[in-house]
Enzyme design. Structure first.
Site, PDB file in Angstrom:
ATOM      1  N   GLU A 273      -6.703   1.783  -2.845  1.00 50.92           N
ATOM      2  CA  GLU A 273      -5.637   0.557  -3.428  1.00 50.92           C
ATOM      3  C   GLU A 273      -6.023  -0.003  -4.617  1.00 50.92           C
ATOM      4  OE1 GLU A 273      -5.988  -2.526  -0.509  1.00 50.92           O
ATOM      5  OE2 GLU A 273      -8.216  -2.649  -0.705  1.00 50.92           O
TER       6      GLU A 273
ATOM      7  N   ASN B  53      -6.503  -3.705  -6.240  1.00 50.15           N
ATOM      8  CA  ASN B  53      -6.509  -5.088  -6.036  1.00 50.15           C
ATOM      9  C   ASN B  53      -6.122  -5.826  -7.222  1.00 50.15           C
ATOM     10  OD1 ASN B  53      -7.284  -5.454  -3.334  1.00 50.15           O
ATOM     11  ND2 ASN B  53      -9.037  -4.322  -4.041  1.00 50.15           N
TER      12      ASN B  53
ATOM     13  N   GLU C 156      -9.661   0.871  -6.350  1.00 49.11           N
ATOM     14  CA  GLU C 156     -10.735   1.445  -5.385  1.00 49.11           C
ATOM     15  C   GLU C 156     -10.209   2.713  -5.121  1.00 49.11           C
ATOM     16  OE1 GLU C 156     -10.712  -1.417  -2.149  1.00 49.11           O
ATOM     17  OE2 GLU C 156     -11.416  -2.860  -3.478  1.00 49.11           O
TER      18      GLU C 156
ATOM     19  N   LYS D 205       0.783  -1.241   0.017  1.00 46.61           N
ATOM     20  CA  LYS D 205      -0.044   0.017   0.057  1.00 46.61           C
ATOM     21  C   LYS D 205       0.869   1.345  -0.105  1.00 46.61           C
ATOM     22  CE  LYS D 205      -4.542  -1.981   1.951  1.00 46.61           C
ATOM     23  NZ  LYS D 205      -4.152  -2.945   1.631  1.00 46.61           N
TER      24      LYS D 205
ATOM     25  N   PHE E 148     -22.738 -10.484  15.146  1.00 53.22           N
ATOM     26  CA  PHE E 148     -22.177 -11.114  13.683  1.00 53.22           C
ATOM     27  C   PHE E 148     -20.912 -12.264  13.908  1.00 53.22           C
ATOM     28  CE2 PHE E 148     -24.000  -7.240  12.757  1.00 53.22           C
ATOM     29  CZ  PHE E 148     -24.634  -7.155  11.697  1.00 53.22           C
TER      30      PHE E 148
ATOM     31  N   GLU F 177      -3.167   7.306   7.218  1.00 58.42           N
ATOM     32  CA  GLU F 177      -3.665   8.452   6.310  1.00 58.42           C
ATOM     33  C   GLU F 177      -4.897   9.077   7.031  1.00 58.42           C
ATOM     34  OE1 GLU F 177      -4.089   6.069   2.911  1.00 58.42           O
ATOM     35  OE2 GLU F 177      -6.313   5.621   3.525  1.00 58.42           O
TER      36      GLU F 177
END
Length: 661
Positions: free
Chosen positions: A288, A290, A275, A116, A348, A200
């Site tokens: 980023e 992918n 993205e 990244k 979840f 960031e």
């Protein structure tokens, strides 16, 4: 063109790749671990090779065994799917040395975009908008706090080698920056073997929108419009749609052109995704790239009419892209819901076990189910808990949403917990239907978590009517059975009390020529259905309106599921209901003095000891599940009496960890 390819993956994506390969006349090879010997992708493939033990580090991540499987079977190319080795530069290089084609990008693109920090620098050089931040490696928590202070809160801490939401934390102050650095570092080390973290600026009111790119080895690069993936939980995507309800044509074009520019800068080939994070004013920033096929690629396929896997295979075989930018279409609307084995009513938490019943919706032109499981199969603790990707398509967004609601009603899963109730609640949420999305949607709309009361009930009368009609069906059968002896015919009662939540609802049911006539609360309901006793799905119409209920009979109880809502009902005669109201309620045992494991997982740390006083909010233990660290904290002040589990223990759901006074 290749004659045989190996899919270095498992589950739904392995099955998905096999479908395209089969359509192209290409034979397929599956690889599998001990846990996957009976998996669906193994049965679908033309050949299958065992590659090791259940943990992915001993099977799907062992590149030498993948390469050996290629040699044994004569596979000429490898499709990596997503996850596992899909963005592993060493794997790509090893395949190249063996003369085996990699169905994906070249080594340079994987290396530069897989990091990244490096990717942000290259994106900036390529003229792509980037987020303000600090891209050098951060040595410790103190430096993380210092840098965060300089950038200004909120900030995002990210693993440099990260992906899938692992190794990411948002910090709103110095204390959270310090704690977030430690947690993100631990997760990054556990998930990727690389604990480098960068920081960031965190964009408020952000939308997550990505551009699908496709490139060949002849210099052709195109973008296939966008997908919006803003509905996320813990940085994991839950619902995706294409196109985005937020973008205008000018922004779409600008984002697409920047995605193509970055692809050219890294000499990209194959399918990839750039993205972006987009703010409320449609300013967009690189997030980023992918360098693989995305989980949500089916919705792009729906709106463009392109088979991305087929294009990937053709590009890897050296073919030119068969379409240019002007040929890319944008027709209709597609939505994808990720169906997970997790319990939305227990925060979840992942669920594992056997799929006792599994009946997905019927696949038609407007409904697609990408799955890697089947009835009788298992959801393993070793891998991602995804059951399937459910995709619906419509002429517009409203139609795609409506079809998704119906498809979710028809998705019948038993044996493991699942998130269909939550998905249905999202589809019905006014803010979602209006398209007012941000990546904070779930956190903002469900700040205290999700519970059954949050599932919208479109018409409370419907489950009452359906429960009464189903019970009447059972009573009709019982009357036929008991009436087989002469002189002992039994008349079925028409009047019933449907008891839900302790309240009795008086209902009258009468058999008609083509269904039932039901009277409730002064209204008449005409029920028409061909439902038969024991069928899990009650499909029919009420007053001409189509609907679908999932039905379970548990002793004297009927459990009905519709639009994500569960209704538990008892149906009895009015007199029996009067007597039932006099019955005492059973009191549940008091478990408030125990810290119970909320999920199956590994106990990484116990932070307290016997005799210690703890305060509300204090850390008690850390559990790792699906490579995510979960911190358990005290809900109130207490004194520890006993430690019932030790670090390293594999915990079951509701297993006691700590006992309090």
């Amino acid at each position: 063109m290749f004659e045989k390819i190996l899919i270095a993956n498992r589950g739904e994506i392995a099955c998905r790749v096999m479908k395209s390969a089969r359509k192209m006349g290409i034979k397929t090879v599956a690889v599998y671990s001990d846990a996957d010997k009976d998996a669906l992708h193994v049965h679908m493939a033309d050949e299958a090779v065992h590659i090791g033990a259940a943990p992915s580090a001993e099977s799907y991540l062992v590149m030498e065994r993948i390469i050996q499987a290629c040699k044994e079977t004569g596979a000429q190319a490898v499709h990596p799917g997503y996850g596992f080795l899909s963005e592993n530069a060493a794997f790509c290089e090893a395949l190249e040395k063996e003369g085996i084609a990699f169905i994906g990008p070249a080594l340079y693109a994987i290396t530069s975009m897989g990091d990244k920090i490096t990717s942000k620098k290259l994106a900036g050089e390529a003229g792509v908008n980037i987020i303000p931040g600090y891209t050098e490696v951060i040595k410790d928590a103190d430096e993380a706090v210092k840098i965060s202070d300089e950038i200004g809160y909120p900030v995002m801490l990210k693993a440099s080698a990260g992906g899938g939401g692992k190794g990411m934390r948002v910090a709103w102050n110095a204390e959270e920056a310090r704690d977030g650095f430690e947690r993100a570092t631990n997760e990054a080390r556990s998930s990727f073997g690389d604990d480098r973290i960068f920081i960031e600026k965190f964009i408020e009111e952000p939308r997550h929108i990505e551009i699908q790119v496709m490139a060949d080895t002849h210099g052709n690069v195109i973008y296939l419009n966008e997908r919006e993936c803003s509905i996320q939980r813990r940085h994991q995507k839950v619902i995706e749609e294409a196109p985005s309800p937020f973008l205008d044509e000018a922004t779409r074009k600008a984002m697409g052109e920047q995605a193509v520019a970055l692809s050219r800068a890294v000499q990209y080939r194959s399918a990839g995704t750039v993205e972006f994070i987009v703010d409320a004013h449609r300013n967009f920033y690189f997030l980023e790239m992918n360098t693989r096929l995305q989980v949500e690629h089916p919705i792009t396929e729906k709106i463009t009419g392109q088979d991305l896997v087929e294009l990937m295979i053709k590009v890897a075989a050296g073919e030119k892209l068969s379409l240019g930018q002007d040929d890319v279409q944008l027709n209709g609307w597609a939505i994808e819901s990720r169906v997970y084995a997790e319990d939305p009513f227990r925060n979840f938490l992942p669920s594992i076990g056997r799929l006792v019943h599994y009946q997905p919706p019927e696949e038609i032109d407007n409904v697609r189910v990408d799955t890697g499981v089947y009835e009788g199969g298992e959801v393993s603790m070793y891998y991602d808990p995804m059951i399937a990707k459910l995709v619906t398509y419509g002429a517009d967004r409203d139609e795609a949403i409506a079809r998704m609601q119906v498809a979710l009603d028809e998705y019948y899963i038993r044996g493991v917990q699942h998130n269909i109730s939550f998905l249905n609640a999202l589809m019905a949420h006014p803010r979602f239907q209006e398209g007012r999305l941000t990546t904070n949607f779930i956190a903002e709309e469900y700040p205290e978590g999700f519970n059954a009361e949050m599932v919208p009930q479109e018409d409370p009368a419907k489950p009452i009517v359906v429960a009464a009609m189903i019970h009447r069906n059972y009573m009709d059968r019982a009357a036929c059975m008991s009436g087989q002896m002469r002189g002992h015919e039994r008349k079925v009662n028409d009047e019933w009390a449907v008891i839900i939540g302790g309240n009795a609802h008086q209902v009258v049911t009468k058999l008609t020529q083509n269904g039932y006539h039901v009277e409730y609360d002064g209204k008449a309901y005409s029920v028409i259905t061909d439902w038969a006793l024991g069928q899990p799905l009650f499909e029919g119409t009420i007053n001409g309106e189509p609907l679908c209920f999932q039905v379970e009979r548990n002793g004297l109880w009927y459990s009905l599921f519709h639009r994500g809502a569960r209704t538990d009902a008892q149906v009895m005669t009015p007199r029996a209901a009067e007597l039932h109201a006099l019955m005492p309620e059973k009191v549940a045992p008091d478990l408030s003095k125990f810290l119970l494991s909320p999920m199956p997982g590994l106990l990484v740390k116990v932070s307290v000891e016997a005799g210690q006083e703890v305060k509300a909010g204090e850390e008690l233990a850390v559990i790792e599940a699906m490579k995510m660290e979960n911190v358990l904290r005290a809900e109130q002040d207490a004194v520890v009496v006993k430690i019932a589990a030790e670090p390293g223990d594999s915990l079951m759901v509701d297993q006691a960890i700590i006992e309090f006074e």
